[in-house]
Design a protein around this motif. Structure first.
Motif, mmCIF file in Angstrom:
data_model
loop_
_atom_site.group_PDB
_atom_site.id
_atom_site.type_symbol
_atom_site.label_atom_id
_atom_site.label_comp_id
_atom_site.label_asym_id
_atom_site.label_seq_id
_atom_site.Cartn_x
_atom_site.Cartn_y
_atom_site.Cartn_z
ATOM 1 N N VAL A 61 1.059 -1.069 0.140
ATOM 2 C CA VAL A 61 0.083 -0.236 0.125
ATOM 3 C C VAL A 61 0.686 0.984 -0.223
ATOM 4 O O VAL A 61 0.388 2.525 -0.197
ATOM 5 N N LYS A 62 2.273 1.126 0.508
ATOM 6 C CA LYS A 62 3.049 2.223 0.450
ATOM 7 C C LYS A 62 2.830 2.854 -1.157
ATOM 8 O O LYS A 62 2.651 2.555 -2.326
ATOM 9 N N GLY A 63 2.499 4.748 -0.974
ATOM 10 C CA GLY A 63 2.792 5.174 -1.782
ATOM 11 C C GLY A 63 0.974 5.843 -2.146
ATOM 12 O O GLY A 63 0.171 6.284 -3.194
ATOM 13 N N ARG A 64 0.730 4.474 -2.302
ATOM 14 C CA ARG A 64 -1.628 4.541 -2.167
ATOM 15 C C ARG A 64 -1.911 5.678 -1.071
ATOM 16 O O ARG A 64 -3.061 5.768 -0.744
ATOM 17 N N PHE A 65 -1.791 4.528 0.327
ATOM 18 C CA PHE A 65 -2.306 4.488 1.765
ATOM 19 C C PHE A 65 -1.546 6.020 2.295
ATOM 20 O O PHE A 65 0.069 5.500 1.964
ATOM 21 N N THR A 66 -2.643 6.546 2.652
ATOM 22 C CA THR A 66 -2.017 7.349 3.730
ATOM 23 C C THR A 66 -2.539 7.949 5.297
ATOM 24 O O THR A 66 -3.589 7.481 5.471
ATOM 25 N N ILE A 67 -1.424 7.350 6.041
ATOM 26 C CA ILE A 67 -2.540 7.409 7.657
ATOM 27 C C ILE A 67 -2.126 8.582 8.228
ATOM 28 O O ILE A 67 -1.247 9.105 8.528
ATOM 29 N N SER A 68 -2.817 8.701 8.664
ATOM 30 C CA SER A 68 -2.818 10.352 9.612
ATOM 31 C C SER A 68 -3.780 10.228 11.262
ATOM 32 O O SER A 68 -4.852 9.576 11.589
ATOM 33 N N ARG A 69 -3.212 11.018 11.522
ATOM 34 C CA ARG A 69 -4.560 11.163 13.056
ATOM 35 C C ARG A 69 -4.628 12.032 13.654
ATOM 36 O O ARG A 69 -4.243 13.426 12.997
ATOM 37 N N GLY A 70 -6.120 12.839 13.993
ATOM 38 C CA GLY A 70 -6.372 13.882 14.230
ATOM 39 C C GLY A 70 -5.888 14.831 15.413
ATOM 40 O O GLY A 70 -5.030 14.157 15.749
ATOM 41 N N ASN A 71 -6.255 15.735 15.205
ATOM 42 C CA ASN A 71 -5.236 17.455 16.536
ATOM 43 C C ASN A 71 -5.981 16.312 18.158
ATOM 44 O O ASN A 71 -4.957 16.755 18.145
ATOM 45 N N ALA A 72 -6.925 16.087 18.785
ATOM 46 C CA ALA A 72 -6.635 14.989 19.290
ATOM 47 C C ALA A 72 -6.698 14.687 19.765
ATOM 48 O O ALA A 72 -6.699 13.543 20.389
ATOM 49 N N LYS A 73 -6.167 13.494 18.955
ATOM 50 C CA LYS A 73 -5.186 11.770 19.169
ATOM 51 C C LYS A 73 -5.936 10.955 19.396
ATOM 52 O O LYS A 73 -5.673 9.706 19.190
ATOM 53 N N ASN A 74 -7.704 11.016 19.275
ATOM 54 C CA ASN A 74 -7.958 10.236 19.764
ATOM 55 C C ASN A 74 -8.951 9.932 18.357
ATOM 56 O O ASN A 74 -10.078 8.549 18.239
ATOM 57 N N THR A 75 -8.073 9.991 17.181
ATOM 58 C CA THR A 75 -8.969 9.483 15.786
ATOM 59 C C THR A 75 -8.335 8.961 14.933
ATOM 60 O O THR A 75 -6.743 10.196 14.574
ATOM 61 N N VAL A 76 -7.857 8.350 14.069
ATOM 62 C CA VAL A 76 -6.953 7.849 12.848
ATOM 63 C C VAL A 76 -7.630 7.617 12.079
ATOM 64 O O VAL A 76 -8.708 6.988 11.643
ATOM 65 N N TYR A 77 -7.154 8.300 10.656
ATOM 66 C CA TYR A 77 -7.929 7.958 9.479
ATOM 67 C C TYR A 77 -6.477 7.140 8.654
ATOM 68 O O TYR A 77 -4.556 7.251 8.764
ATOM 69 N N LEU A 78 -7.715 6.418 7.166
ATOM 70 C CA LEU A 78 -6.829 6.277 6.507
ATOM 71 C C LEU A 78 -6.948 6.205 4.889
ATOM 72 O O LEU A 78 -8.298 6.027 4.826
ATOM 73 N N GLN A 79 -6.831 7.243 4.708
ATOM 74 C CA GLN A 79 -6.808 7.552 3.742
ATOM 75 C C GLN A 79 -6.207 7.091 2.018
ATOM 76 O O GLN A 79 -5.053 6.286 2.444
ATOM 77 N N MET A 80 -7.374 6.348 1.978
ATOM 78 C CA MET A 80 -6.459 5.187 0.209
ATOM 79 C C MET A 80 -7.049 5.434 -0.684
ATOM 80 O O MET A 80 -8.352 5.890 -1.225
ATOM 81 N N ASN A 81 -6.161 5.878 -2.065
ATOM 82 C CA ASN A 81 -6.205 6.319 -3.156
ATOM 83 C C ASN A 81 -5.919 5.110 -3.707
ATOM 84 O O ASN A 81 -5.400 4.122 -3.581
ATOM 85 N N SER A 82 -6.223 4.993 -5.000
ATOM 86 C CA SER A 82 -5.792 4.338 -5.650
ATOM 87 C C SER A 82 -5.978 2.777 -5.708
ATOM 88 O O SER A 82 -4.740 1.617 -5.819
ATOM 89 N N LEU A 83 -6.832 2.575 -5.092
ATOM 90 C CA LEU A 83 -7.346 1.260 -4.974
ATOM 91 C C LEU A 83 -7.504 0.217 -5.899
ATOM 92 O O LEU A 83 -7.710 0.566 -7.175
ATOM 93 N N LYS A 84 -7.296 -1.199 -5.341
ATOM 94 C CA LYS A 84 -7.117 -1.942 -6.499
ATOM 95 C C LYS A 84 -7.493 -3.162 -5.927
ATOM 96 O O LYS A 84 -8.586 -2.945 -4.613
ATOM 97 N N PRO A 85 -9.085 -4.359 -6.642
ATOM 98 C CA PRO A 85 -9.205 -5.456 -6.381
ATOM 99 C C PRO A 85 -8.976 -6.010 -5.091
ATOM 100 O O PRO A 85 -9.397 -6.850 -4.210
ATOM 101 N N GLU A 86 -7.260 -6.086 -4.690
ATOM 102 C CA GLU A 86 -6.818 -6.836 -4.439
ATOM 103 C C GLU A 86 -6.530 -6.030 -2.654
ATOM 104 O O GLU A 86 -6.644 -6.604 -1.750
ATOM 105 N N ASP A 87 -7.482 -5.118 -2.736
ATOM 106 C CA ASP A 87 -7.346 -3.882 -1.422
ATOM 107 C C ASP A 87 -8.707 -4.570 -1.151
ATOM 108 O O ASP A 87 -8.695 -4.165 0.373
ATOM 109 N N SER A 88 -9.971 -4.992 -1.253
ATOM 110 C CA SER A 88 -11.198 -5.377 -0.677
ATOM 111 C C SER A 88 -10.685 -6.823 0.462
ATOM 112 O O SER A 88 -9.767 -7.417 -0.118
ATOM 113 N N ALA A 89 -11.076 -6.075 1.254
ATOM 114 C CA ALA A 89 -11.904 -6.751 2.558
ATOM 115 C C ALA A 89 -12.201 -6.377 3.721
ATOM 116 O O ALA A 89 -12.290 -4.702 3.677
#
Length: 125
Positions: A61-89
């Motif tokens: 997923v390197k180069g396609r997914f980006t993980i980040s954390r909200g300012n309050a530190k109690n939320t985490v996000y996963l931005q997933m770009n250029s998704l592929k069928p094998e990412d299905s799960a």
């Protein structure tokens, strides 16, 4: 402590989704994302430490997914770009008190004590 994951859905290959995981009640030293496809073991996808300056990704997923954390530190996000069928799960968020486990950064499911309910990501070809 409860982790609530959201943001999954059906998307065409090449599309994007943004997953969110909210922790009620407290923050954690590390939060991560795992995924599990039908008939497969749960696999590590990405993790982020409390301050947000240590990030890890599985190679696929390197180069396609980006993980980040909200300012309050109690939320985490996963931005997933250029998704592929094998990412299905089903994607699960997880959390642990400390960033490092016995073998360094926590990449194994059994190194996480807290888990969200999972959110389904389906990528059509």
């Amino acid at each position: 402590v409860q982790l609530q994951a959201s943001g999954g859905g059906l998307v065409q290959a090449g599309g994007s989704l943004r997953l969110s995981c909210f922790s009620s009640g407290r923050t954690f030293g590390v939060m991560g994302w795992f995924r599990q496809a039908p008939g497969k073991e749960r696999e590590f996808v990405s993790l982020i430490n409390y301050s947000g300056d240590s990030l890890l990704y599985v190679d696929s997923v390197k180069g396609r997914f980006t993980i980040s954390r909200g300012n309050a530190k109690n939320t985490v996000y996963l931005q997933m770009n250029s998704l592929k069928p094998e990412d299905s799960a089903i994607y699960y968020c997880a959390a642990a008190d400390l960033y490092s486990g016995a073998y360094g950064a926590r990449r194994l499911p059994n190194e996480y004590k807290y888990w969200g309910q999972g959110t389904l990501v389906t990528v059509s070809s």
